[in-house]
Design a protein around this motif. Structure first.
Motif, PDB file in Angstrom:
ATOM      1  N   UNK A  18       0.831  -1.212   0.000  1.00  0.00           N
ATOM      2  CA  UNK A  18       0.000   0.000   0.000  1.00  0.00           C
ATOM      3  C   UNK A  18       0.859   1.253   0.000  1.00  0.00           C
ATOM      4  N   UNK A  19       0.482   2.189  -0.838  1.00  0.00           N
ATOM      5  CA  UNK A  19       1.083   3.511  -0.891  1.00  0.00           C
ATOM      6  C   UNK A  19       0.077   4.471  -0.273  1.00  0.00           C
ATOM      7  N   UNK A  20       0.540   5.325   0.620  1.00  0.00           N
ATOM      8  CA  UNK A  20      -0.341   6.321   1.225  1.00  0.00           C
ATOM      9  C   UNK A  20      -0.272   7.600   0.402  1.00  0.00           C
ATOM     10  N   UNK A  21      -1.436   8.117   0.102  1.00  0.00           N
ATOM     11  CA  UNK A  21      -1.570   9.348  -0.665  1.00  0.00           C
ATOM     12  C   UNK A  21      -1.925  10.500   0.262  1.00  0.00           C
ATOM     13  N   UNK A  22      -1.133  11.562   0.211  1.00  0.00           N
ATOM     14  CA  UNK A  22      -1.457  12.796   0.930  1.00  0.00           C
ATOM     15  C   UNK A  22      -2.497  13.527   0.085  1.00  0.00           C
ATOM     16  N   UNK A  32       1.322  17.922  -6.048  1.00  0.00           N
ATOM     17  CA  UNK A  32       2.258  17.194  -5.197  1.00  0.00           C
ATOM     18  C   UNK A  32       2.110  15.689  -5.282  1.00  0.00           C
ATOM     19  N   UNK A  33       2.179  15.025  -4.125  1.00  0.00           N
ATOM     20  CA  UNK A  33       2.068  13.567  -4.050  1.00  0.00           C
ATOM     21  C   UNK A  33       0.738  13.105  -4.637  1.00  0.00           C
ATOM     22  N   UNK A  34      -0.335  13.800  -4.300  1.00  0.00           N
ATOM     23  CA  UNK A  34      -1.677  13.440  -4.782  1.00  0.00           C
ATOM     24  C   UNK A  34      -1.716  13.410  -6.310  1.00  0.00           C
ATOM     25  N   UNK A  35      -1.242  14.461  -6.929  1.00  0.00           N
ATOM     26  CA  UNK A  35      -1.238  14.525  -8.389  1.00  0.00           C
ATOM     27  C   UNK A  35      -0.358  13.454  -9.005  1.00  0.00           C
ATOM     28  N   UNK A  82      -5.329   9.740   2.612  1.00  0.00           N
ATOM     29  CA  UNK A  82      -5.552  10.392   3.903  1.00  0.00           C
ATOM     30  C   UNK A  82      -5.398  11.893   3.710  1.00  0.00           C
ATOM     31  N   UNK A  83      -6.150  12.642   4.480  1.00  0.00           N
ATOM     32  CA  UNK A  83      -6.144  14.105   4.362  1.00  0.00           C
ATOM     33  C   UNK A  83      -5.458  14.684   5.587  1.00  0.00           C
ATOM     34  N   UNK A 125       3.405  13.586   5.108  1.00  0.00           N
ATOM     35  CA  UNK A 125       2.059  14.153   4.997  1.00  0.00           C
ATOM     36  C   UNK A 125       2.021  15.584   5.528  1.00  0.00           C
ATOM     37  N   UNK A 126       1.344  16.440   4.794  1.00  0.00           N
ATOM     38  CA  UNK A 126       1.088  17.854   5.120  1.00  0.00           C
ATOM     39  C   UNK A 126       2.298  18.773   5.000  1.00  0.00           C
TER      40      UNK A 126
END
Length: 174
Positions: A18-22, A32-35, A82-83, A125-126
Motif C-alpha cells: 500500500x502507498x499512502x496518498x497525501x 504534489x504527491x496526490x497529483x 488520507x487528508x 504528509x502535510x
C-alpha cells in the motif's frame, strides 16, 4: 514490531502493498504527491475516488481519516488516501492540529491492516502545500507509527529530496 525504513525517491515507484496518498478532501487528485499518484496510477484510482465521493464521502474525506482504493497502474496493490491538516503558525491552533496529523498515520495503518497490507509507504504528509514544518512533521510521523497497533511488517517513509530525508533520518535516530 514494525520495521521503519527511509527511502529518498519517488513514492509512485515503490513496490509495496500500500502507498499512502497525501490527498485533499475531495479525493479527486491535485498537486504534489496526490497529483503524482493519480497521474502514474491512471484512471482506475480516480474512478474509485469518484465512487467514494458519491457514496461514503459526499462532503469529502475528513482530515485525519483514511480510505483505500485500487493502486491502478502503480507497483502497489492499494492506495490509502488520507487528508492531512493545513499548518497554522498560531501556537494554540498548531497544538489542535498535531493530533490530526498523527491520526493520518494511525488511520492509514488501520486501513492497511484491514486490507492485509504488510508493507506501507508513506510520504511526509502535510509538508508540501499544507506547509507543515518538516522537523515537526517527522517527529509526529515517527511517534504515530511507533505507537500504532499494526500488523504491518514494514513502514517506509519515502522522502522526495535530500533535505526531507536528512530531517527524517535525524528523527529516526532519536
Amino acid at each position: 514490531m514494525v520495521v521503519v525504513t527511509l527511502v529518498q525517491g519517488d513514492i509512485t515507484e515503490q513496490r509495496v502493498d500500500a502507498v499512502v496518498n497525501a490527498a485533499n478532501s475531495e479525493l479527486l487528485g491535485g498537486g504534489g504527491v496526490d497529483g503524482a499518484i493519480h497521474r502514474r496510477g491512471g484512471p482506475a484510482i480516480l474512478a474509485e475516488c469518484r465512487r467514494l465521493r458519491e457514496t461514503d464521502y459526499p462532503r469529502g474525506l475528513p482530515t485525519g481519516q483514511a480510505v483505500a482504493t485500487t493502486a491502478g497502474e502503480l507497483p502497489a496493490r492499494w492506495v490509502i488516501h488520507t487528508v492531512g491538516p493545513v499548518w497554522s503558525a498560531r501556537g494554540d491552533r498548531a497544538a489542535q492540529l498535531a493530533p490530526l496529523l498523527a491520526s493520518c498515520y494511525r488511520e492509514s495503518l488501520r486501513v492497511a491492516d484491514e486490507l492485509g497490507a504488510r508493507t506501507v509507504a508513506f510520504p511526509a504528509i502535510s509538508t508540501g502545500v499544507y506547509r507543515w514544518p518538516m522537523d515537526d512533521a517527522a517527529r509526529i510521523a515517527f511517534d504515530a507509527v511507533r505507537t500504532a497497533p499494526t500488523r504491518a511488517d514494514e513502514v517506509r517513509f519515502v522522502l522526495y529530496d535530500t533535505a526531507a530525508y536528512d530531517i527524517f533520518a535525524a528523527q529516526q535516530a532519536r
